[in-house]
Design a protein around this motif. Structure first.
Motif, PDB file in Angstrom:
ATOM      1  N   VAL A 152      15.310  16.727  -8.256  1.00 23.39           N
ATOM      2  CA  VAL A 152      16.362  16.422  -7.285  1.00 23.39           C
ATOM      3  C   VAL A 152      16.073  15.080  -6.616  1.00 23.39           C
ATOM      4  N   CYS A 153      14.836  14.865  -6.246  1.00 23.88           N
ATOM      5  CA  CYS A 153      14.447  13.612  -5.586  1.00 23.88           C
ATOM      6  C   CYS A 153      14.764  12.404  -6.467  1.00 23.88           C
ATOM      7  N   LYS A 154      14.391  12.477  -7.723  1.00 20.44           N
ATOM      8  CA  LYS A 154      14.594  11.351  -8.636  1.00 20.44           C
ATOM      9  C   LYS A 154      16.050  11.161  -9.030  1.00 20.44           C
ATOM     10  N   THR A 155      16.820  12.239  -9.043  1.00 21.54           N
ATOM     11  CA  THR A 155      18.213  12.152  -9.462  1.00 21.54           C
ATOM     12  C   THR A 155      19.167  11.850  -8.307  1.00 21.54           C
ATOM     13  N   LEU A 156      18.990  12.555  -7.191  1.00 23.08           N
ATOM     14  CA  LEU A 156      19.928  12.440  -6.072  1.00 23.08           C
ATOM     15  C   LEU A 156      19.362  11.697  -4.864  1.00 23.08           C
ATOM     16  N   GLY A 157      18.047  11.580  -4.805  1.00 24.98           N
ATOM     17  CA  GLY A 157      17.411  10.928  -3.674  1.00 24.98           C
ATOM     18  C   GLY A 157      16.630  11.927  -2.829  1.00 24.98           C
ATOM     19  N   ARG A 158      15.617  11.435  -2.166  1.00 25.47           N
ATOM     20  CA  ARG A 158      14.729  12.296  -1.388  1.00 25.47           C
ATOM     21  C   ARG A 158      15.462  13.047  -0.279  1.00 25.47           C
ATOM     22  N   ASP A 159      16.444  12.431   0.324  1.00 23.24           N
ATOM     23  CA  ASP A 159      17.183  13.068   1.412  1.00 23.24           C
ATOM     24  C   ASP A 159      18.052  14.229   0.944  1.00 23.24           C
ATOM     25  N   LYS A 160      18.252  14.382  -0.349  1.00 25.02           N
ATOM     26  CA  LYS A 160      19.075  15.460  -0.901  1.00 25.02           C
ATOM     27  C   LYS A 160      18.249  16.666  -1.348  1.00 25.02           C
ATOM     28  N   VAL A 161      16.926  16.604  -1.200  1.00 20.38           N
ATOM     29  CA  VAL A 161      16.071  17.715  -1.606  1.00 20.38           C
ATOM     30  C   VAL A 161      16.113  18.778  -0.500  1.00 20.38           C
ATOM     31  N   PRO A 162      16.625  19.977  -0.800  1.00 13.91           N
ATOM     32  CA  PRO A 162      16.662  21.031   0.211  1.00 13.91           C
ATOM     33  C   PRO A 162      15.243  21.394   0.660  1.00 13.91           C
ATOM     34  N   GLY A 163      15.063  21.580   1.944  1.00 15.50           N
ATOM     35  CA  GLY A 163      13.743  21.891   2.484  1.00 15.50           C
ATOM     36  C   GLY A 163      13.152  23.176   1.943  1.00 15.50           C
ATOM     37  N   ASP A 164      14.015  24.117   1.565  1.00 14.30           N
ATOM     38  CA  ASP A 164      13.546  25.414   1.087  1.00 14.30           C
ATOM     39  C   ASP A 164      13.509  25.523  -0.442  1.00 14.30           C
ATOM     40  N   LEU A 165      13.665  24.415  -1.141  1.00  8.87           N
ATOM     41  CA  LEU A 165      13.657  24.420  -2.604  1.00  8.87           C
ATOM     42  C   LEU A 165      12.233  24.547  -3.121  1.00  8.87           C
ATOM     43  N   PHE A 166      11.963  25.603  -3.872  1.00 12.69           N
ATOM     44  CA  PHE A 166      10.651  25.797  -4.488  1.00 12.69           C
ATOM     45  C   PHE A 166      10.575  24.999  -5.781  1.00 12.69           C
ATOM     46  N   PRO A 167       9.384  24.563  -6.175  1.00 14.63           N
ATOM     47  CA  PRO A 167       9.228  23.772  -7.395  1.00 14.63           C
ATOM     48  C   PRO A 167       9.737  24.467  -8.661  1.00 14.63           C
ATOM     49  N   SER A 168       9.748  25.784  -8.655  1.00 15.84           N
ATOM     50  CA  SER A 168      10.155  26.540  -9.843  1.00 15.84           C
ATOM     51  C   SER A 168      11.651  26.838  -9.909  1.00 15.84           C
ATOM     52  N   GLN A 169      12.418  26.453  -8.919  1.00 19.52           N
ATOM     53  CA  GLN A 169      13.833  26.822  -8.846  1.00 19.52           C
ATOM     54  C   GLN A 169      14.747  25.873  -9.611  1.00 19.52           C
ATOM     55  N   MET A 170      14.559  25.823 -10.905  1.00 21.62           N
ATOM     56  CA  MET A 170      15.366  24.940 -11.748  1.00 21.62           C
ATOM     57  C   MET A 170      16.828  25.372 -11.785  1.00 21.62           C
ATOM     58  N   ASP A 171      17.102  26.659 -11.560  1.00 23.05           N
ATOM     59  CA  ASP A 171      18.489  27.121 -11.517  1.00 23.05           C
ATOM     60  C   ASP A 171      19.236  26.473 -10.348  1.00 23.05           C
ATOM     61  N   ARG A 172      18.572  26.319  -9.223  1.00 23.75           N
ATOM     62  CA  ARG A 172      19.192  25.637  -8.076  1.00 23.75           C
ATOM     63  C   ARG A 172      19.406  24.157  -8.363  1.00 23.75           C
ATOM     64  N   VAL A 173      18.505  23.561  -9.106  1.00 26.84           N
ATOM     65  CA  VAL A 173      18.642  22.143  -9.455  1.00 26.84           C
ATOM     66  C   VAL A 173      19.928  21.943 -10.246  1.00 26.84           C
ATOM     67  N   ARG A 174      20.161  22.801 -11.201  1.00 22.08           N
ATOM     68  CA  ARG A 174      21.384  22.683 -12.010  1.00 22.08           C
ATOM     69  C   ARG A 174      22.616  22.783 -11.127  1.00 22.08           C
ATOM     70  N   GLN A 175      22.602  23.675 -10.135  1.00 20.94           N
ATOM     71  CA  GLN A 175      23.738  23.801  -9.214  1.00 20.94           C
ATOM     72  C   GLN A 175      23.886  22.547  -8.351  1.00 20.94           C
ATOM     73  N   LEU A 176      22.778  22.028  -7.847  1.00 25.43           N
ATOM     74  CA  LEU A 176      22.818  20.831  -7.011  1.00 25.43           C
ATOM     75  C   LEU A 176      23.336  19.622  -7.783  1.00 25.43           C
ATOM     76  N   LEU A 177      22.945  19.513  -9.038  1.00 22.39           N
ATOM     77  CA  LEU A 177      23.357  18.362  -9.838  1.00 22.39           C
ATOM     78  C   LEU A 177      24.826  18.428 -10.237  1.00 22.39           C
ATOM     79  N   LYS A 178      25.404  19.621 -10.239  1.00 27.94           N
ATOM     80  CA  LYS A 178      26.823  19.777 -10.560  1.00 27.94           C
ATOM     81  C   LYS A 178      27.722  19.327  -9.407  1.00 27.94           C
ATOM     82  N   GLN A 179      27.201  19.364  -8.195  1.00 28.74           N
ATOM     83  CA  GLN A 179      28.007  19.048  -7.010  1.00 28.74           C
ATOM     84  C   GLN A 179      28.300  17.586  -6.893  1.00 28.74           C
TER      85      GLN A 179
END
Length: 71
Positions: free
Chosen positions: A44-71
């Motif tokens: 998320v940091c590399k794709t959307l920027g550090r300010d877009k990384v959710p504070g509660d995002l765990f390193p293993s939550q790739m399913d959330r990454v896919r949702q974030l990148l779709k937005q």
């Protein structure tokens, strides 16, 4: 393999996991000192920027990454 460039500034490990050092160390070995390109926070940091990384995002939550990148 090199350490993740974000390791020292990672809010997740330096703030959120401070009270769980055992779990944090296991995750750091796997993601930060291992295959950091598979870390959800790194992606998320590399794709959307550090300010877009959710504070509660765990390193293993790739399913959330896919949702974030779709937005």
């Amino acid at each position: 393999m090199a350490n993740c460039e974000m390791l020292l500034k990672c809010i997740f490990f330096n703030d959120k996991m401070a009270n769980k050092p055992g779990t944090a160390n296991l995750m750091k070995e796997k993601y930060c000192k291992g295959d950091f390109q598979e870390c959800a926070r790194y992606k998320v940091c590399k794709t959307l920027g550090r300010d877009k990384v959710p504070g509660d995002l765990f390193p293993s939550q790739m399913d959330r990454v896919r949702q974030l990148l779709k937005q």
